[in-house]
Design a protein around this motif. Structure first.
Motif, PDB file in Angstrom:
ATOM      1  N   GLU A 189      43.113  29.357  68.073  1.00 33.88           N
ATOM      2  CA  GLU A 189      44.012  29.579  69.211  1.00 33.88           C
ATOM      3  C   GLU A 189      45.388  28.978  68.918  1.00 33.88           C
ATOM      4  O   GLU A 189      46.416  29.581  69.221  1.00 33.88           O
ATOM      5  CB  GLU A 189      43.420  28.931  70.469  1.00 33.88           C
ATOM      6  CG  GLU A 189      44.286  29.113  71.703  1.00 33.88           C
ATOM      7  CD  GLU A 189      43.740  28.368  72.902  1.00 33.88           C
ATOM      8  OE1 GLU A 189      44.460  28.287  73.924  1.00 33.88           O
ATOM      9  OE2 GLU A 189      42.606  27.837  72.826  1.00 33.88           O
ATOM     10  N   PHE A 190      45.396  27.784  68.292  1.00 29.41           N
ATOM     11  CA  PHE A 190      46.654  27.135  67.932  1.00 29.41           C
ATOM     12  C   PHE A 190      47.453  28.001  66.961  1.00 29.41           C
ATOM     13  O   PHE A 190      48.662  28.214  67.126  1.00 29.41           O
ATOM     14  CB  PHE A 190      46.384  25.763  67.313  1.00 29.41           C
ATOM     15  CG  PHE A 190      47.573  25.158  66.615  1.00 29.41           C
ATOM     16  CD1 PHE A 190      48.539  24.499  67.340  1.00 29.41           C
ATOM     17  CD2 PHE A 190      47.714  25.267  65.234  1.00 29.41           C
ATOM     18  CE1 PHE A 190      49.647  23.950  66.707  1.00 29.41           C
ATOM     19  CE2 PHE A 190      48.818  24.736  64.599  1.00 29.41           C
ATOM     20  CZ  PHE A 190      49.787  24.069  65.333  1.00 29.41           C
ATOM     21  N   VAL A 191      46.775  28.520  65.926  1.00 30.12           N
ATOM     22  CA  VAL A 191      47.442  29.358  64.930  1.00 30.12           C
ATOM     23  C   VAL A 191      48.008  30.614  65.593  1.00 30.12           C
ATOM     24  O   VAL A 191      49.131  31.049  65.281  1.00 30.12           O
ATOM     25  CB  VAL A 191      46.464  29.730  63.791  1.00 30.12           C
ATOM     26  CG1 VAL A 191      47.066  30.801  62.898  1.00 30.12           C
ATOM     27  CG2 VAL A 191      46.111  28.495  62.963  1.00 30.12           C
ATOM     28  N   GLY A 192      47.266  31.195  66.534  1.00 29.73           N
ATOM     29  CA  GLY A 192      47.738  32.386  67.238  1.00 29.73           C
ATOM     30  C   GLY A 192      48.975  32.099  68.070  1.00 29.73           C
ATOM     31  O   GLY A 192      49.936  32.892  68.073  1.00 29.73           O
ATOM     32  N   ARG A 193      48.994  30.967  68.765  1.00 28.47           N
ATOM     33  CA  ARG A 193      50.147  30.598  69.589  1.00 28.47           C
ATOM     34  C   ARG A 193      51.358  30.263  68.716  1.00 28.47           C
ATOM     35  O   ARG A 193      52.500  30.577  69.065  1.00 28.47           O
ATOM     36  CB  ARG A 193      49.790  29.421  70.489  1.00 28.47           C
ATOM     37  CG  ARG A 193      48.769  29.763  71.569  1.00 28.47           C
ATOM     38  CD  ARG A 193      48.337  28.531  72.337  1.00 28.47           C
ATOM     39  NE  ARG A 193      49.453  27.925  73.063  1.00 28.47           N
ATOM     40  CZ  ARG A 193      49.405  26.734  73.650  1.00 28.47           C
ATOM     41  NH1 ARG A 193      48.284  26.010  73.574  1.00 28.47           N
ATOM     42  NH2 ARG A 193      50.448  26.263  74.296  1.00 28.47           N
ATOM     43  N   LEU A 194      51.099  29.628  67.565  1.00 26.58           N
ATOM     44  CA  LEU A 194      52.195  29.332  66.635  1.00 26.58           C
ATOM     45  C   LEU A 194      52.794  30.613  66.076  1.00 26.58           C
ATOM     46  O   LEU A 194      54.020  30.735  65.946  1.00 26.58           O
ATOM     47  CB  LEU A 194      51.683  28.442  65.504  1.00 26.58           C
ATOM     48  CG  LEU A 194      52.711  28.023  64.442  1.00 26.58           C
ATOM     49  CD1 LEU A 194      53.874  27.268  65.067  1.00 26.58           C
ATOM     50  CD2 LEU A 194      52.044  27.165  63.364  1.00 26.58           C
ATOM     51  N   GLN A 195      51.943  31.601  65.793  1.00 27.52           N
ATOM     52  CA  GLN A 195      52.429  32.886  65.293  1.00 27.52           C
ATOM     53  C   GLN A 195      53.289  33.585  66.346  1.00 27.52           C
ATOM     54  O   GLN A 195      54.283  34.236  66.007  1.00 27.52           O
ATOM     55  CB  GLN A 195      51.235  33.767  64.900  1.00 27.52           C
ATOM     56  CG  GLN A 195      51.622  35.113  64.283  1.00 27.52           C
ATOM     57  CD  GLN A 195      52.405  34.968  62.989  1.00 27.52           C
ATOM     58  OE1 GLN A 195      52.181  34.049  62.202  1.00 27.52           O
ATOM     59  NE2 GLN A 195      53.347  35.870  62.769  1.00 27.52           N
ATOM     60  N   GLU A 196      52.943  33.437  67.611  1.00 26.16           N
ATOM     61  CA  GLU A 196      53.747  34.025  68.685  1.00 26.16           C
ATOM     62  C   GLU A 196      55.137  33.397  68.744  1.00 26.16           C
ATOM     63  O   GLU A 196      56.133  34.086  69.015  1.00 26.16           O
ATOM     64  CB  GLU A 196      53.041  33.846  70.033  1.00 26.16           C
ATOM     65  CG  GLU A 196      51.811  34.733  70.204  1.00 26.16           C
ATOM     66  CD  GLU A 196      51.151  34.536  71.560  1.00 26.16           C
ATOM     67  OE1 GLU A 196      51.609  33.654  72.319  1.00 26.16           O
ATOM     68  OE2 GLU A 196      50.183  35.266  71.857  1.00 26.16           O
TER      69      GLU A 196
END
Length: 229
Positions: free
Chosen positions: A158-165
């Motif tokens: 989830e962290f990686v996904g939010r960072l990608q956003e």
């Protein structure tokens, strides 16, 4: 009378600072990954509205490994620096950024903090640094690998996904750089005018921060007399 004096006056120092600024120095080293012989390039670069830094890059022809490292060309600043950027537009990803080896990074919206020393010194763009942080998390076997627990794996995905956003400009966030040595920089795109999204604070270092930088052990007065004893 011998015609020597005129020739000496015309000569210039072989290794002047100006020559070093215009030249890429190359020396032999070993690859940190496969230990094969490799070349490291070094160059002095002047960052506009900041200071001079030394950029070192190593490329290995054997395994393809590449590294780049930045060293400050100056001394530790009298005060520490805390830089806060409010990321509001995808164009913010193109800002130049210098993260020294003594700089920590924080993204409050993600409850994320990267301690000093992690990733070393880097001169890149904000997008490049955020991608390096993303790669650092993804490569860690104790976070997303076989050694991680399902709950920890889910949280970090989830962290990686939010960072990608944030990298793609879909999410606004604050990007904070805290460098006790004062040798880090984030580009002001409005320079020399003030940047409405960028805040730079100077602060007095604590005793603990001076201890980490090794300043408390430095003697700037009376060392000549101590050496003569």
């Amino acid at each position: 009378m011998l015609g020597i004096e005129g020739e000496e006056l015309d000569e210039k120092p072989a290794d002047s600072v100006e020559d070093l600024r215009n030249e890429v120095l190359q020396f032999n080293t070993n690859c940190p990954e496969c230990n094969a012989p490799a070349n490291t390039n070094m160059k002095l670069v002047q960052i506009p509205h900041f200071k001079e830094v030394i950029i070192m890059a190593t490329n290995c022809d054997s395994c393809g490994h590449r590294t780049n490292e930045v060293k400050s060309g100056g001394a530790i600043e009298p005060q520490g620096t805390r830089i806060t950027l409010r990321i509001t537009d995808p164009s913010d990803m193109t800002r130049d950024i210098l993260k020294s080896e003594t700089c920590s990074v924080e993204i409050p919206e993600l409850e994320f903090e990267l301690g000093m020393g992690a990733l070393g010194g880097k001169f890149t763009t904000l997008e490049g640094l955020l991608k390096d942080i993303k790669d650092l998390v993804e490569r860690n076997p104790f976070t997303l690998g076989d050694s991680s627990t399902p709950s920890k794996k889910e949280k970090l995905q989830e962290f990686v996904g939010r960072l990608q956003e944030i990298i793609e400009g879909k999410t606004k966030a604050h990007f904070i750089m805290d460098d006790p040595a004062g040798n880090s920089y984030l580009q002001n795109v409005y320079a020399p005018e003030e940047d409405p999204e960028l805040q730079v604070e100077r602060y007095e270092r604590s005793f603990e921060q001076n201890e980490e930088l090794g300043i408390n052990d430095m003697r700037t007065e009376g060392y000549e007399a101590a050496a003569d004893r």
